[in-house]
Design a protein around this motif. Sequence first.
Motif, PDB file in Angstrom:
ATOM      1  N   LEU A 444       0.800  -1.225   0.000  1.00  0.00           N
ATOM      2  CA  LEU A 444       0.000   0.000   0.000  1.00  0.00           C
ATOM      3  C   LEU A 444       0.834   1.277   0.000  1.00  0.00           C
ATOM      4  O   LEU A 444       0.312   2.357  -0.288  1.00  0.00           O
ATOM      5  CB  LEU A 444      -0.929   0.012   1.216  1.00  0.00           C
ATOM      6  CG  LEU A 444      -2.000  -1.085   1.272  1.00  0.00           C
ATOM      7  CD1 LEU A 444      -2.801  -0.951   2.558  1.00  0.00           C
ATOM      8  CD2 LEU A 444      -2.917  -1.019   0.065  1.00  0.00           C
ATOM      9  N   ALA A 445       2.130   1.162   0.314  1.00  0.00           N
ATOM     10  CA  ALA A 445       2.974   2.356   0.466  1.00  0.00           C
ATOM     11  C   ALA A 445       2.963   3.273  -0.753  1.00  0.00           C
ATOM     12  O   ALA A 445       2.859   4.494  -0.613  1.00  0.00           O
ATOM     13  CB  ALA A 445       4.407   1.938   0.827  1.00  0.00           C
ATOM     14  N   PRO A 446       3.061   2.744  -1.991  1.00  0.00           N
ATOM     15  CA  PRO A 446       3.067   3.645  -3.156  1.00  0.00           C
ATOM     16  C   PRO A 446       1.679   4.047  -3.637  1.00  0.00           C
ATOM     17  O   PRO A 446       1.534   4.580  -4.731  1.00  0.00           O
ATOM     18  CB  PRO A 446       3.807   2.817  -4.220  1.00  0.00           C
ATOM     19  CG  PRO A 446       3.572   1.405  -3.857  1.00  0.00           C
ATOM     20  CD  PRO A 446       3.398   1.364  -2.364  1.00  0.00           C
ATOM     21  N   GLU A 447       0.641   3.788  -2.822  1.00  0.00           N
ATOM     22  CA  GLU A 447      -0.737   4.173  -3.108  1.00  0.00           C
ATOM     23  C   GLU A 447      -1.245   3.537  -4.403  1.00  0.00           C
ATOM     24  O   GLU A 447      -1.569   4.229  -5.381  1.00  0.00           O
ATOM     25  CB  GLU A 447      -0.877   5.700  -3.157  1.00  0.00           C
ATOM     26  CG  GLU A 447      -0.503   6.356  -1.840  1.00  0.00           C
ATOM     27  CD  GLU A 447      -0.718   7.855  -1.844  1.00  0.00           C
ATOM     28  OE1 GLU A 447      -1.040   8.409  -2.920  1.00  0.00           O
ATOM     29  OE2 GLU A 447      -0.567   8.461  -0.780  1.00  0.00           O
ATOM     30  N   PRO A 448      -1.372   2.225  -4.430  1.00  0.00           N
ATOM     31  CA  PRO A 448      -1.850   1.538  -5.633  1.00  0.00           C
ATOM     32  C   PRO A 448      -3.354   1.725  -5.828  1.00  0.00           C
ATOM     33  O   PRO A 448      -4.066   2.151  -4.913  1.00  0.00           O
ATOM     34  CB  PRO A 448      -1.529   0.071  -5.331  1.00  0.00           C
ATOM     35  CG  PRO A 448      -1.665  -0.016  -3.839  1.00  0.00           C
ATOM     36  CD  PRO A 448      -1.122   1.286  -3.324  1.00  0.00           C
ATOM     37  N   GLU A 449      -3.825   1.380  -7.014  1.00  0.00           N
ATOM     38  CA  GLU A 449      -5.261   1.387  -7.289  1.00  0.00           C
ATOM     39  C   GLU A 449      -5.842  -0.019  -7.290  1.00  0.00           C
ATOM     40  O   GLU A 449      -7.046  -0.191  -7.103  1.00  0.00           O
ATOM     41  CB  GLU A 449      -5.531   2.078  -8.627  1.00  0.00           C
ATOM     42  CG  GLU A 449      -5.132   3.549  -8.613  1.00  0.00           C
ATOM     43  CD  GLU A 449      -5.639   4.304  -9.817  1.00  0.00           C
ATOM     44  OE1 GLU A 449      -6.810   4.100 -10.212  1.00  0.00           O
ATOM     45  OE2 GLU A 449      -4.873   5.093 -10.379  1.00  0.00           O
TER      46      GLU A 449
END
Length: 539
Positions: A444-449
Amino acid sequence: MSDASSPEPRREAPTVRAEELHISFGDFEAVRGVSFDVRRGECLALVGESGSGKSVTARALLGLSGDGARVEARTLSLGGVDLPLASRDGDWRSIRGARIGLVHQDALVALDPLRPVWREVDDALRLHTDLGREARRSRVLELLGRAGLEDPTSIARRRSGQLSGGQRQRVLIAAALAGEPELLIADEPTSSVDQAVQAQLIELFAALKADGMTMLFITHDLGVVQRLADRVAVMSEGLIVETAPTARLFTAPEHRVTRQLLAAQPKAALDSLTATPAVDAPGPLLEVRGVSKTFRGAGGAPIQAVREASFTLSRGETLGIVGSSGSGKSTLARIALGLERPDAGTVSFLGGAWSPAPERLRRARRTKLGYVPQDALSSFDPRRTVGEILADALTAGRSTSVRTRRDAIDAALERVGLDGSIAGLRPLHLSGGQRQRLAIARALAPEPEVLLCDEPVSSLDVTVQAQVLALLARLVDELGLACLFISHDLAVVAQLADRVAVMSDGEIVETASVSELFSTPKHPASRALLDAHKSLEVR
């Protein structure tokens, strides 16, 4: 009337006896005065939360408690003979494999990927029997057949990577039986296989027990325990807090920990399913169209892992993919991740070509597709700390500096219920539940979709499993993620998914809402999965 002066019949001595077993690592006492025994032909199940001391207790019987372990006991015996408490390998060579067999949880790691599997079984025969080479080869095939493998001659020539999860587990069982041990220790042997294979393995273990095999069975799956064990010992914080015959433990549990374990079983979701509203989305984030993938098996024979599979995944939706071992789930997941190139068909992600496509065209979108693996530990660089792992994820691989991103690292850990104080630890020093939460934080760290989860809770005990599932459900909802969730556990899928796709022999044979699939499955493969699930439910 019996003669009062005649002696009472002697009760057979236990095969295994442990009295006041203590296992310490430095100042930490992992096992605190545990006592138990197991008699010939009996199965004792050790159950408990992650970190309760189950595996380290069992491995003390093999001298495998771990580096730096201090093992003390009033009695630790096998067949009435004291086991050595020191960890010198020389003291154990006549015991490991010969008198005590071990079936590991992770067969893929336990088997050498470079050797044909017959050598794995032959090693045990060579070390623990006087059989000659030709006799050993015949015995290998006999043992593979005894473990329930069809066509042992073909299986014997293959390498572990060419076998399904259930086949690999049976190879491990065959190797563990090669020395004709007095005791079989099975450490989570069914947790990484689908429920149909679970049922088959339980039948195999039950048959071995009926033949007189003594078993110490470690598992977090109480459905397996209920069908196999004669008695159950519940562990918590290094202590056995309750021991009882299996039927009594399930009907009248006495200790708080036992009641918590029973309550944590993921079974209620199937009893009260309701229709899920359709997801209102302008278009799919991930679209898989007619993908197929063929591999080469033993002797160059083609194996079609995926056949013309198609599905879509929209924003805010969770799609579960289920199927028996070898049905093609993981291959389909690798194609969706862009890690495997399909032979035919296409994958689109965020409106653009994803596979087949060159990596240079995918690189900018890589961070928008998060991945949570089944085996979190092997997915981490063991040399990096928790903070460095998250720094790497936050910067898309550009930096592992913790100092410059400390606030973001703390926030990522807090999001998944972990304390920032663990940032300096390495993954090996975390519990299974902590490692799985870290894997979620990294994804989740790189803000996925889109979040792809491949069996993310199968190796966790039921209490931690329930916590991680609740965490995933909350995060998917709060962040508005699309989630592709692969699992062999239908109760787990029912808790998270909006729709379910069933795979069989590489094909998606049925796709339906959760409520529709579980109430009126249409395809025989779907009905077989549901039947296998019901046979393993805790009653």
